[in-house]
Scaffold this motif. Sequence first.
Motif, short mmCIF file in Angstrom:
data_model
loop_
_atom_site.label_atom_id
_atom_site.label_comp_id
_atom_site.label_asym_id
_atom_site.label_seq_id
_atom_site.Cartn_x
_atom_site.Cartn_y
_atom_site.Cartn_z
N VAL C 246 10.03 1.04 -5.87
CA VAL C 246 10.63 2.21 -5.23
C VAL C 246 12.14 2.25 -5.36
O VAL C 246 12.76 3.29 -5.17
CB VAL C 246 10.25 2.31 -3.73
CG1 VAL C 246 8.79 2.68 -3.57
CG2 VAL C 246 10.56 1.01 -2.99
N GLU C 257 6.11 2.06 5.37
CA GLU C 257 6.07 2.95 4.20
C GLU C 257 6.39 2.20 2.91
O GLU C 257 6.23 2.72 1.81
CB GLU C 257 7.12 4.06 4.34
CG GLU C 257 6.89 5.00 5.49
CD GLU C 257 8.13 5.85 5.79
OE1 GLU C 257 7.96 6.94 6.35
OE2 GLU C 257 9.25 5.40 5.48
N CYS C 258 6.92 0.98 3.06
CA CYS C 258 7.41 0.26 1.88
C CYS C 258 6.47 -0.88 1.46
O CYS C 258 6.36 -1.20 0.28
CB CYS C 258 8.82 -0.27 2.17
SG CYS C 258 9.70 -0.85 0.71
N ASP C 260 3.14 -2.90 0.52
CA ASP C 260 1.88 -2.60 -0.16
C ASP C 260 0.76 -3.36 0.55
O ASP C 260 0.74 -4.60 0.53
CB ASP C 260 1.96 -3.04 -1.63
CG ASP C 260 3.07 -2.34 -2.39
OD1 ASP C 260 3.11 -1.09 -2.34
OD2 ASP C 260 3.89 -3.02 -3.03
N GLU C 261 -0.13 -2.63 1.15
CA GLU C 261 -1.25 -3.30 1.83
C GLU C 261 -2.16 -3.96 0.79
O GLU C 261 -2.24 -3.54 -0.35
CB GLU C 261 -2.01 -2.31 2.71
CG GLU C 261 -1.16 -1.87 3.91
CD GLU C 261 -1.92 -0.97 4.88
OE1 GLU C 261 -2.45 -1.48 5.87
OE2 GLU C 261 -1.98 0.25 4.60
N LEU C 268 -2.99 -1.71 -2.39
CA LEU C 268 -3.34 -0.29 -2.24
C LEU C 268 -2.28 0.62 -2.85
O LEU C 268 -2.56 1.73 -3.25
CB LEU C 268 -3.52 0.05 -0.76
CG LEU C 268 -4.79 -0.50 -0.11
CD1 LEU C 268 -4.90 -0.01 1.34
CD2 LEU C 268 -6.03 -0.06 -0.90
N THR C 269 -1.06 0.14 -2.88
CA THR C 269 0.05 0.90 -3.48
C THR C 269 0.87 -0.08 -4.32
O THR C 269 0.60 -1.28 -4.31
CB THR C 269 0.96 1.48 -2.37
OG1 THR C 269 1.23 0.42 -1.43
CG2 THR C 269 0.31 2.64 -1.66
N ASN C 270 1.86 0.46 -5.03
CA ASN C 270 2.73 -0.44 -5.81
C ASN C 270 4.20 -0.07 -5.64
O ASN C 270 4.91 0.20 -6.59
CB ASN C 270 2.32 -0.42 -7.30
CG ASN C 270 3.09 -1.46 -8.10
OD1 ASN C 270 3.70 -2.36 -7.52
ND2 ASN C 270 3.10 -1.33 -9.42
N ARG C 271 4.60 -0.08 -4.38
CA ARG C 271 6.02 0.20 -4.09
C ARG C 271 6.89 -0.97 -4.53
O ARG C 271 8.06 -0.81 -4.81
CB ARG C 271 6.20 0.42 -2.59
CG ARG C 271 5.66 1.75 -2.13
CD ARG C 271 4.61 1.57 -1.05
NE ARG C 271 4.16 2.83 -0.47
CZ ARG C 271 3.50 2.90 0.68
NH1 ARG C 271 3.23 1.80 1.38
NH2 ARG C 271 3.11 4.07 1.13
N SER C 272 6.31 -2.15 -4.55
CA SER C 272 7.08 -3.35 -4.91
C SER C 272 7.42 -3.37 -6.39
O SER C 272 8.25 -4.16 -6.83
CB SER C 272 6.27 -4.60 -4.57
OG SER C 272 5.22 -4.75 -5.50
N ASP C 283 0.25 -6.87 -10.39
CA ASP C 283 0.21 -5.40 -10.49
C ASP C 283 1.16 -4.97 -11.63
O ASP C 283 1.88 -5.79 -12.20
CB ASP C 283 0.67 -4.79 -9.16
CG ASP C 283 -0.15 -3.53 -8.83
OD1 ASP C 283 -0.58 -2.84 -9.77
OD2 ASP C 283 -0.32 -3.26 -7.63
N GLN D 301 -1.47 -3.83 9.44
CA GLN D 301 -1.64 -3.52 8.02
C GLN D 301 -2.85 -4.25 7.47
O GLN D 301 -3.20 -5.32 7.92
CB GLN D 301 -0.41 -3.97 7.23
CG GLN D 301 0.89 -3.33 7.65
CD GLN D 301 2.07 -4.05 7.02
OE1 GLN D 301 2.54 -3.68 5.96
NE2 GLN D 301 2.53 -5.10 7.67
#
Lengths: 349, 349, 349, 349
Positions: C246, C257-258, C260-261, C268-272, C283, D301
């Motif tokens: 991000v 919001e930042c 990743d669970e 679940l997300t790839n904000r990192s 990832d 989380q």
Amino acid sequence: MPGNSFGKAFVVTTWGESHGKALGAVIDGCPPRLPLRELDIQEELDRRRPKKSAISTSRREPDKVEILSGVFEGTTTGTPILLIIYNKDADSRAYKAIKDLFRPGHGDITYQKKYGIRDYRGGGRASGRETAARVAAGAVAGIVLDQEGIKARAYTLELAGVRAQHVDFEAVDRNPFFAPDLDAAGRMEEKIKEIKASGNSAGGIVEVRVDGCPPGLGEPVFDKLDADLAKALMSIGAVKAVEIGVGLEAARLLGSECNDEITPEGFLTNRSGGILAGVSNGDEIVVRAAVKPIPSIEIEQKTIDIHSMSTTISVKGRHDVSAIPRIVPVCEAMVRLVIVDHLLRQRTI
Amino acid sequence: MPGNSFGKAFVVTTWGESHGKALGAVIDGCPPRLPLRELDIQEELDRRRPKKSAISTSRREPDKVEILSGVFEGTTTGTPILLIIYNKDADSRAYKAIKDLFRPGHGDITYQKKYGIRDYRGGGRASGRETAARVAAGAVAGIVLDQEGIKARAYTLELAGVRAQHVDFEAVDRNPFFAPDLDAAGRMEEKIKEIKASGNSAGGIVEVRVDGCPPGLGEPVFDKLDADLAKALMSIGAVKAVEIGVGLEAARLLGSECNDEITPEGFLTNRSGGILAGVSNGDEIVVRAAVKPIPSIEIEQKTIDIHSMSTTISVKGRHDVSAIPRIVPVCEAMVRLVIVDHLLRQRTI
Amino acid sequence: MPGNSFGKAFVVTTWGESHGKALGAVIDGCPPRLPLRELDIQEELDRRRPKKSAISTSRREPDKVEILSGVFEGTTTGTPILLIIYNKDADSRAYKAIKDLFRPGHGDITYQKKYGIRDYRGGGRASGRETAARVAAGAVAGIVLDQEGIKARAYTLELAGVRAQHVDFEAVDRNPFFAPDLDAAGRMEEKIKEIKASGNSAGGIVEVRVDGCPPGLGEPVFDKLDADLAKALMSIGAVKAVEIGVGLEAARLLGSECNDEITPEGFLTNRSGGILAGVSNGDEIVVRAAVKPIPSIEIEQKTIDIHSMSTTISVKGRHDVSAIPRIVPVCEAMVRLVIVDHLLRQRTI
Amino acid sequence: MPGNSFGKAFVVTTWGESHGKALGAVIDGCPPRLPLRELDIQEELDRRRPKKSAISTSRREPDKVEILSGVFEGTTTGTPILLIIYNKDADSRAYKAIKDLFRPGHGDITYQKKYGIRDYRGGGRASGRETAARVAAGAVAGIVLDQEGIKARAYTLELAGVRAQHVDFEAVDRNPFFAPDLDAAGRMEEKIKEIKASGNSAGGIVEVRVDGCPPGLGEPVFDKLDADLAKALMSIGAVKAVEIGVGLEAARLLGSECNDEITPEGFLTNRSGGILAGVSNGDEIVVRAAVKPIPSIEIEQKTIDIHSMSTTISVKGRHDVSAIPRIVPVCEAMVRLVIVDHLLRQRTI
């Protein structure tokens, strides 16, 4: 650009002065999941400590090592391992007398010229005491090597002109000189007593053998295994020459006398000392270091003070007659550091 | 983790195989604003080339060096200097015959075990030819040293058992062996002819002296000046031992015989070889390298092939009888690289 | 202390000036037994070459790469790989006019102050042309990564304010801007033409994604994977900002919001951006570089000459309007160098 | 191949875990003859300690630093400086509960995958606590920089979306957020309280300015000053983006808007952030780091345990709401380390 680190994959940085608060090492790059206890390191340090013998100083440091990081519940974690040894018995009074003098054969004068300042107490950073940190780090290296079945062993091949006539590893820890020949050890003791009585000091030769080293270690061109071994041993204060395999003798041999013939069972001889073109050949690695006499002697010598005035010096203080035997575990440690570093480096290929 | 670079401030990386398209070096860290011509480097390379003598190979490489970067209008710019020597006379046919054999005393077997592949032509990367790149880089180092009034000179102290009886620098370039003693040079020639006739090879000893080195160069603890010199020389293929000052002899001296007494005018002797506690003391630096005989000999030797089958080998090809004299400028170059590196490093203090 | 090398296990050293004889790279540490042809490298170099487009310079270098060492019969041997590109079309005449001027936004003034000398022709070592050597080295890195199933791909996320609205890897090589969105590519072209007509230049954003990177790459503390990626990208001349995942937006997000669970099936997300605590998490790795406009513009600017006299400059010569698209393969190459270096480093653990 | 060292001339190696016995740094390459007291370092460490504020953790480490080597009678000697901070208040009980869990946004999962083992207590080596060692080392760097009239100062440009409207260095140490704008500091406090109450966390932006940096620092090509700054800042755990000068905005500017015009009196603007072609231009250096929110939050989380079983986590323990302000002195320290390293490196030219 500093020079207190050794190795590229298994990196050891030592720090500390002879009469400072403490000394030690940081090891960066030790593989994780190895069992490591302070006890393992302490055993090696105890071998380096002065024993009650004709040869040793009167300084009695317990040299108690502590692990402050990098080990969790008895196991290495892959993070830096900090080894620390607090200085206990640092009596600096004897050094006040010589703080303005340059002792012949010592780094006093060169450190002063290099830095414009020096910690004169006990030789400061140039003291042999710094090697305790190397031995501690070498003990950790030894644990990595053990896992691979590699064993490095050092002993006194020669002391004050008395040479071991054979190599019996069993004998090494059974005499105060780490000689691999008990008869020779007896004669070494005689000779050392004599030299001590005359206020003089003596040198010798340390040999290190590495058993079980796999072929392929060592990097062309500059980081040859023998090049790194030469640096490792020459970086020990008192060492003035390093030999691999037949060493100096190679200069006088013919090609047919120096080559090791090869058979399906292995090499017929080991004149190469286990290294060909800078890379280990699977045979036993054999290196030797020539150790100069301790420069601090009672015999009066000419010198100058920091104002360049002429004077003489007779060093009394607490000094060994020879860097041997204390240097023996140091040579062993340095060889271990080289081997473990190249072992890890070879994994990247 | 690779090992083809040397130095920390004046960093030389060599590349190239004996029978590849070209070989050379990149020098990173050469100070700017120095005059540098290909001619300066060529002169040093020409010293390394085989001369018409009893000792030399029949390979006739012109060894023409080109500077491809880092020099602008005859002056160094501070950016990397690429030196290149194209291989011209690379006749690899002779090597086809031995591509499946491991020559005793050579890196064939260790490179194969290390990498699982090797460029067998002319020894590939393990060839003595790689040292042309070192000599070229050493010539650039020499220009930096010249500016500081530092001069490194190498010569053949001993060849095939014949030792120079005195050191006359004038003599060195007036005989094909780089001997500092013309009488000895004559006897060396006799001896070498005899050994050549018998299909054998010979070793010797190279000595390097550095004049004008300021005190203070060398970094404690591991990057001692002598430690780096030992590595530098031992990284040359045929070297099996390195000595500083009195060297191996230090092991048999007493402290009073080994120390250099100090007067306001300087040291009374130079047993230390110009280095104390790893730091230059301002005196002449003296190092020696023991060189083993060329392993490629006509005399038949036992060996194995890459399938581990027993066989014998008699190497004919184009080979010198001794790495001396060609190794002499290489030793000089390596010593220069060490000195210039530490000279620049000292500036950070 | 020089800075022309990158990496610790896979070490790339570049050399050469824009208008010198040649430029190139040495790769030390490339694993042996990999297939490597000049063709593989040439393909990558061709991607970097100026294409016939609104954006490109008129300089037409063939950028023909040659491998001079380290490869034997089409296979890497583990020894250094020398890559060379001879400069053909180096017309330095245009630069004579500005040899005494410092161009705003360029390294002219800083190189002069650093070294007291500079090769002013075409920017010398500071030229974007140096990046051809990086692309060549990155192509070799790509072959190592291919073997591990790792793929690094760069594209133009934004150019002159026009942003790609989606990422279609198929589109990237089908437009002259390496945009992953053909619609955006069309608008980029319009915008670039307009800027060119006004004698100005433009910047943009390059994004690089790495697919297939195993977890565990990156070293604590300083050699974190993201730290080395940041250095790698920021070491490209025109880059002024680097983001991971991000990126800058992280400053304004809440923890919930930042983060990743994590589920048994993965994050679940790839904000990192595929990196946690400096170590790859398995990832996709996502990094971005912000590229400033080309500083050489026709619009007149105030500047000084080497005598510190005030003047103005309007750069005509052969210049691109934007470092994009040519910088795109360079970013890709630098990311590859980081990944392959850490891949090899991880093997020592 | 380890990564716990930073710098080439001024080399800092950090060691230690959050809940181990101690942590610290070795500095190798600090110039001799500098005054250095523990007090100087302590002051910097105290700035990093949690203050009584809305934002801080409840852990109350005294963070008392000791110098164990390299300093003699209050003056540096040129030998390695060992800095140690013993951990006092390491209550690991809270971590037992999560020793088998991977916290989202943390290095738990990546360290486990990298090493196959991890010291889970307080984040072990990946803990923000490691940065205390960096701050201590940075304080020593600061003393070298002081002597050269160079001053690096960091502050909070933005926290939780609240941005400082102006930079008043006087304000920085007069509010708990290191904001350079007291009004903004007040609004930051409001915002942080609100976020804390919701069990969430926040990020922000830290800016560092270096005043008095001479031109000429930074090495082409890879060790550019901005490249090393980017690495330095990105090596701090929570940082996700780094900008130099105009930073990300450069992507949207035209050449004429991005270049800094030059006059005899200096640059008219400083969009470059004081660095051109990787080399300092004598102007103020300006860098920014974007800091992500603390990943440990009370908000529940999804995550997995070490057996890959699905679960949830709500981190209570002792955690800050934001890495700001504690990260501010860390950014300042890292910038100092880069500048001092390049300052010493430049001396070799």
